[in-house]
Scaffold this motif. Sequence first.
Motif, PDB file in Angstrom:
ATOM      1  N   THR A  53      -2.577  -7.968   9.789  1.00  0.00           N
ATOM      2  CA  THR A  53      -2.682  -7.049  10.924  1.00  0.00           C
ATOM      3  C   THR A  53      -4.013  -6.308  10.855  1.00  0.00           C
ATOM      4  N   ALA A  54      -4.514  -5.927  11.979  1.00  0.00           N
ATOM      5  CA  ALA A  54      -5.817  -5.259  12.052  1.00  0.00           C
ATOM      6  C   ALA A  54      -5.836  -3.966  11.239  1.00  0.00           C
ATOM      7  N   THR A  55      -4.718  -3.279  11.166  1.00  0.00           N
ATOM      8  CA  THR A  55      -4.686  -1.995  10.462  1.00  0.00           C
ATOM      9  C   THR A  55      -4.478  -2.151   8.962  1.00  0.00           C
ATOM     10  N   ASN A  56      -4.098  -3.336   8.493  1.00  0.00           N
ATOM     11  CA  ASN A  56      -3.826  -3.526   7.069  1.00  0.00           C
ATOM     12  C   ASN A  56      -4.911  -4.326   6.351  1.00  0.00           C
ATOM     13  N   ARG A  57      -5.916  -4.801   7.055  1.00  0.00           N
ATOM     14  CA  ARG A  57      -6.914  -5.700   6.453  1.00  0.00           C
ATOM     15  C   ARG A  57      -7.565  -5.137   5.194  1.00  0.00           C
ATOM     16  N   ASP A  58      -7.781  -3.842   5.152  1.00  0.00           N
ATOM     17  CA  ASP A  58      -8.451  -3.227   4.006  1.00  0.00           C
ATOM     18  C   ASP A  58      -7.485  -2.474   3.084  1.00  0.00           C
ATOM     19  N   SER A  59      -6.218  -2.810   3.150  1.00  0.00           N
ATOM     20  CA  SER A  59      -5.215  -2.115   2.347  1.00  0.00           C
ATOM     21  C   SER A  59      -5.503  -2.274   0.857  1.00  0.00           C
ATOM     22  N   ARG A  60      -5.375  -1.186   0.114  1.00  0.00           N
ATOM     23  CA  ARG A  60      -5.558  -1.206  -1.342  1.00  0.00           C
ATOM     24  C   ARG A  60      -4.233  -1.354  -2.069  1.00  0.00           C
ATOM     25  N   TRP A  61      -3.099  -1.307  -1.315  1.00  0.00           N
ATOM     26  CA  TRP A  61      -1.788  -1.440  -1.957  1.00  0.00           C
ATOM     27  C   TRP A  61      -1.677  -2.813  -2.610  1.00  0.00           C
ATOM     28  N   LEU A  62      -1.148  -2.847  -3.813  1.00  0.00           N
ATOM     29  CA  LEU A  62      -0.901  -4.123  -4.481  1.00  0.00           C
ATOM     30  C   LEU A  62       0.201  -4.883  -3.741  1.00  0.00           C
ATOM     31  N   PHE A  63       1.147  -4.125  -3.190  1.00  0.00           N
ATOM     32  CA  PHE A  63       2.234  -4.698  -2.390  1.00  0.00           C
ATOM     33  C   PHE A  63       2.250  -3.995  -1.033  1.00  0.00           C
ATOM     34  N   PRO A  64       1.371  -4.420  -0.102  1.00  0.00           N
ATOM     35  CA  PRO A  64       1.303  -3.758   1.201  1.00  0.00           C
ATOM     36  C   PRO A  64       2.591  -3.944   1.991  1.00  0.00           C
ATOM     37  N   GLY A  65       2.936  -2.924   2.750  1.00  0.00           N
ATOM     38  CA  GLY A  65       4.136  -2.997   3.580  1.00  0.00           C
ATOM     39  C   GLY A  65       3.822  -3.526   4.965  1.00  0.00           C
ATOM     40  N   ARG A  66       4.843  -3.619   5.769  1.00  0.00           N
ATOM     41  CA  ARG A  66       4.670  -4.076   7.151  1.00  0.00           C
ATOM     42  C   ARG A  66       4.047  -3.000   8.020  1.00  0.00           C
ATOM     43  N   ARG A  67       4.292  -1.746   7.673  1.00  0.00           N
ATOM     44  CA  ARG A  67       3.716  -0.627   8.436  1.00  0.00           C
ATOM     45  C   ARG A  67       2.317  -0.349   7.919  1.00  0.00           C
ATOM     46  N   ALA A  68       1.389  -0.162   8.807  1.00  0.00           N
ATOM     47  CA  ALA A  68      -0.013   0.062   8.457  1.00  0.00           C
ATOM     48  C   ALA A  68      -0.163   1.233   7.491  1.00  0.00           C
TER      49      ALA A  68
END
Length: 153
Positions: A53-68
């Motif tokens: 998703t456009a809002t999660n592309r740069d996520s630093r979470w090791l386990f990113p969620g569905r919500r941005a």
Amino acid sequence: MTTPSRVVRLTVDDVIHDDDQVLLRLGEPPSPVPAPVADLLLSWIPNRDNMNTATNRDSRWLFPGRRAGQPMHSDALSALVNDLGIPTTAGRVSAIREHVLEMPAPVVADALGYHQVTTAKLAAQAGSTWSRYAAGDHLRSPSGWIPGRTDDS
């Protein structure tokens, strides 16, 4: 003891790849990760779920969620781990039972961040012999206590 709710809060910055060793920052100092798990962890990072998703592309979470901007929910992580055949709750309880057989339940509770009632119940179920352990500061003398004389004094 690290619970799923703490694991989902890990970021890719908590995975330290230093030459031939992989460390995971669960606390200080970071813990070494065994080779087979380290390989899985390092291959997971560039292929994490929920990164499209456009809002999660740069996520630093090791386990990113569905919500941005949010990590994966701990129940979702537990379900994934259970699907792999690793019983998270049973494994955690089993590990605590092993600890309370080796040391007093209050010590285990303080070390792992559990309530003393929880570890006391697990100690009783495990048949711990530490039931007469008195929790508290054992470095201070009780009030009014006067040391007895020894042959040396």
